[in-house]
Design an enzyme around this catalytic site. Structure first.
Site, PDB file in Angstrom:
ATOM      1  N   ASP A  10       0.781  -1.305  -0.085  1.00  0.00           N
ATOM      2  CA  ASP A  10      -0.070   0.255  -0.578  1.00  0.00           C
ATOM      3  C   ASP A  10       0.818   0.818   0.074  1.00  0.00           C
ATOM      4  O   ASP A  10       1.785   1.329   0.524  1.00  0.00           O
ATOM      5  CB  ASP A  10      -0.810   0.173   0.967  1.00  0.00           C
ATOM      6  CG  ASP A  10      -1.590   1.029   1.287  1.00  0.00           C
ATOM      7  OD1 ASP A  10      -2.350   1.772   0.330  1.00  0.00           O
ATOM      8  OD2 ASP A  10      -1.608   1.881   2.126  1.00  0.00           O
ATOM      9  N   ASP A  12      -0.246   5.172   0.505  1.00  0.00           N
ATOM     10  CA  ASP A  12      -0.459   6.182   2.138  1.00  0.00           C
ATOM     11  C   ASP A  12      -0.754   5.449   2.935  1.00  0.00           C
ATOM     12  O   ASP A  12      -1.577   4.754   3.573  1.00  0.00           O
ATOM     13  CB  ASP A  12      -2.175   6.688   1.539  1.00  0.00           C
ATOM     14  CG  ASP A  12      -1.739   7.735  -0.175  1.00  0.00           C
ATOM     15  OD1 ASP A  12      -0.992   8.637   0.389  1.00  0.00           O
ATOM     16  OD2 ASP A  12      -2.448   8.098  -1.199  1.00  0.00           O
ATOM     17  N   GLU A  19      -0.575  10.744   4.410  1.00  0.00           N
ATOM     18  CA  GLU A  19      -1.753  11.232   5.211  1.00  0.00           C
ATOM     19  C   GLU A  19      -1.793  12.072   5.822  1.00  0.00           C
ATOM     20  O   GLU A  19      -2.842  13.403   5.316  1.00  0.00           O
ATOM     21  CB  GLU A  19      -2.992   9.705   5.658  1.00  0.00           C
ATOM     22  CG  GLU A  19      -3.828   8.767   4.908  1.00  0.00           C
ATOM     23  CD  GLU A  19      -4.623   9.081   3.121  1.00  0.00           C
ATOM     24  OE1 GLU A  19      -4.784  10.179   2.849  1.00  0.00           O
ATOM     25  OE2 GLU A  19      -4.769   7.775   2.611  1.00  0.00           O
ATOM     26  N   GLY A  54      -9.817  10.507  -2.975  1.00  0.00           N
ATOM     27  CA  GLY A  54      -9.760  11.626  -2.405  1.00  0.00           C
ATOM     28  C   GLY A  54     -11.227  12.140  -3.028  1.00  0.00           C
ATOM     29  O   GLY A  54     -11.854  13.122  -2.075  1.00  0.00           O
ATOM     30  N   LYS A  55     -12.049  11.955  -4.258  1.00  0.00           N
ATOM     31  CA  LYS A  55     -13.144  12.582  -4.580  1.00  0.00           C
ATOM     32  C   LYS A  55     -14.031  12.158  -3.813  1.00  0.00           C
ATOM     33  O   LYS A  55     -14.730  12.673  -3.698  1.00  0.00           O
ATOM     34  CB  LYS A  55     -13.118  11.819  -6.078  1.00  0.00           C
ATOM     35  CG  LYS A  55     -12.135  12.777  -7.375  1.00  0.00           C
ATOM     36  CD  LYS A  55     -12.043  12.367  -8.185  1.00  0.00           C
ATOM     37  CE  LYS A  55     -12.045  10.886  -8.954  1.00  0.00           C
ATOM     38  NZ  LYS A  55     -10.898  10.093  -8.772  1.00  0.00           N
ATOM     39  N   ARG A  57     -13.896  11.377  -1.043  1.00  0.00           N
ATOM     40  CA  ARG A  57     -13.845  11.596  -0.024  1.00  0.00           C
ATOM     41  C   ARG A  57     -14.137  13.480   0.794  1.00  0.00           C
ATOM     42  O   ARG A  57     -15.331  13.636   1.763  1.00  0.00           O
ATOM     43  CB  ARG A  57     -12.533  11.751   1.431  1.00  0.00           C
ATOM     44  CG  ARG A  57     -12.213  11.972   2.056  1.00  0.00           C
ATOM     45  CD  ARG A  57     -10.839  11.578   2.969  1.00  0.00           C
ATOM     46  NE  ARG A  57     -10.153  10.382   2.222  1.00  0.00           N
ATOM     47  CZ  ARG A  57      -9.114  10.059   2.045  1.00  0.00           C
ATOM     48  NH1 ARG A  57      -8.397  10.759   1.939  1.00  0.00           N
ATOM     49  NH2 ARG A  57      -9.336   8.781   1.794  1.00  0.00           N
ATOM     50  N   LYS A  80      -6.398  19.824  -5.236  1.00  0.00           N
ATOM     51  CA  LYS A  80      -5.138  19.196  -4.041  1.00  0.00           C
ATOM     52  C   LYS A  80      -3.916  18.476  -4.548  1.00  0.00           C
ATOM     53  O   LYS A  80      -3.218  18.762  -4.160  1.00  0.00           O
ATOM     54  CB  LYS A  80      -6.535  18.351  -3.480  1.00  0.00           C
ATOM     55  CG  LYS A  80      -5.635  17.295  -2.162  1.00  0.00           C
ATOM     56  CD  LYS A  80      -6.015  16.088  -2.563  1.00  0.00           C
ATOM     57  CE  LYS A  80      -5.352  15.341  -1.928  1.00  0.00           C
ATOM     58  NZ  LYS A  80      -5.118  13.984  -2.456  1.00  0.00           N
ATOM     59  N   THR A 117      -2.619   0.430  -4.390  1.00  0.00           N
ATOM     60  CA  THR A 117      -3.206   1.708  -3.682  1.00  0.00           C
ATOM     61  C   THR A 117      -3.904   2.645  -4.310  1.00  0.00           C
ATOM     62  O   THR A 117      -4.628   2.081  -4.614  1.00  0.00           O
ATOM     63  CB  THR A 117      -2.475   2.810  -3.445  1.00  0.00           C
ATOM     64  OG1 THR A 117      -2.731   3.735  -3.152  1.00  0.00           O
ATOM     65  CG2 THR A 117      -1.662   3.038  -4.702  1.00  0.00           C
ATOM     66  N   THR A 119      -4.578   5.492  -4.160  1.00  0.00           N
ATOM     67  CA  THR A 119      -4.298   6.980  -4.508  1.00  0.00           C
ATOM     68  C   THR A 119      -4.157   7.100  -6.180  1.00  0.00           C
ATOM     69  O   THR A 119      -4.219   6.301  -7.050  1.00  0.00           O
ATOM     70  CB  THR A 119      -3.232   7.286  -3.716  1.00  0.00           C
ATOM     71  OG1 THR A 119      -3.270   8.813  -3.611  1.00  0.00           O
ATOM     72  CG2 THR A 119      -1.643   7.167  -4.107  1.00  0.00           C
ATOM     73  N   ASP A 178      -1.603  -0.541   5.727  1.00  0.00           N
ATOM     74  CA  ASP A 178      -2.060   0.217   7.751  1.00  0.00           C
ATOM     75  C   ASP A 178      -2.968   0.606   7.926  1.00  0.00           C
ATOM     76  O   ASP A 178      -3.738   1.441   8.935  1.00  0.00           O
ATOM     77  CB  ASP A 178      -0.926   1.525   7.344  1.00  0.00           C
ATOM     78  CG  ASP A 178      -2.443   2.396   6.051  1.00  0.00           C
ATOM     79  OD1 ASP A 178      -2.762   2.585   4.882  1.00  0.00           O
ATOM     80  OD2 ASP A 178      -2.528   3.864   7.057  1.00  0.00           O
TER      81      ASP A 178
END
Ligand code: XBP
Ligand code: MG
Length: 233
Positions: A10, A12, A19, A54-55, A57, A80, A117, A119, A178
């Site tokens: 992974d 992030d 993060e 992210g989108k 979120r 971002k 991942t 991201t 994580d």
């Protein structure tokens, strides 16, 4: 003792504290730049992290605030990520302790490496190049990231995508994760999973059945033999 032919990382929280030190900072700078009256403090962000992507979120936040969805989520997210890239290029984010050494030893032993991942792909390249050098991207034979799959973690899709491209079966690999969503994704793909807790997941209740649950990837976690990563757990 367990042996694996491949390590699937992974990004992030696992390779680096991206993060806390990168994404949250970049989201807030972008909100300020756009004049949005939002600020994600550490606790708020910890809660929001169970929405991966992210989108997604940002969209969840807009729904939770019952906000008129007048902003362009995709554009906000793209900017971002530009801010995130600048932070990474400025050297603001380092690899977590033990990560560089682990990757070096795995490569020397001929253990195969990949990434799975949520991201955005460009974020992965930026982080790897800035922390390990431009050539390091080539060390990972498959990089599964972002929207290449329809469903993000905790769905198993990104891990299945990576496995298919590596031509390996789940038990031949070890996932390093994580977060609860990440561990759930790897385990749903039937991949043995090592938890490496990060800033936001120190006290998280992880799914049962992980191979090991540690705080740092510091020396001594793995041994390497020809083509195999050996984990004493
Ligand atoms: C990472 C994510 C990502 C990052 C932000 O989860 O969920 O959304 O927070 O990156 P994991 P983007 O570590 O489980 O892969 O804004 O590019 O989505
Ligand atoms: Mg993670």
């Amino acid at each position: 003792m367990s042996q694996f032919k491949a390590l699937i990382f992974d990004v992030d929280g696992t390779l680096a504290e991206t993060e806390a030190e990168g994404h949250r900072v970049a989201f807030n700078l972008e909100f300020e730049r756009t004049g949005l009256p939002w600020h994600w403090d550490d606790l708020t962000y910890a809660c929001l992290l169970d929405t991966t992507g992210g989108k997604e979120r940002i969209a969840r936040w807009i729904r939770a605030m019952d906000w008129e969805p007048t902003c362009d989520v995709a554009a906000l997210h793209a900017y971002k990520n530009q801010i995130y890239a600048e932070l990474v290029r400025a050297g603001k984010i380092a690899l977590r302790p033990g990560v560089a050494d682990l990757i070096t030893r795995a490569r020397a032993a001929g253990v195969r490496l990949a990434i799975a991942t949520t991201t955005t792909p460009a974020n992965v390249s930026e982080l790897i190049e800035s922390t390990m050098g431009v050539a390091a991207l080539g060390w990972f034979e498959v990089i599964g990231a972002g929207d290449v799959v329809q469903q993000k973690k905790p769905a198993p899709d990104i891990y299945e995508w990576v496995l298919e491209r590596m031509g390996l079966s789940p038990p031949e690999c070890l996932a390093l994760e994580d977060s609860v969503a990440g561990v759930s994704a790897a385990m749903a793909a039937a991949i043995p999973t090592l938890v490496v807790r990060s800033h936001y997941t120190r006290a998280a209740r992880m799914p049962k059945g992980v191979v090991a649950d540690i705080d740092q990837l510091t020396h001594g976690v793995f041994e390497f033999a020809a083509g195999q990563a050996i984990l004493h757990s």
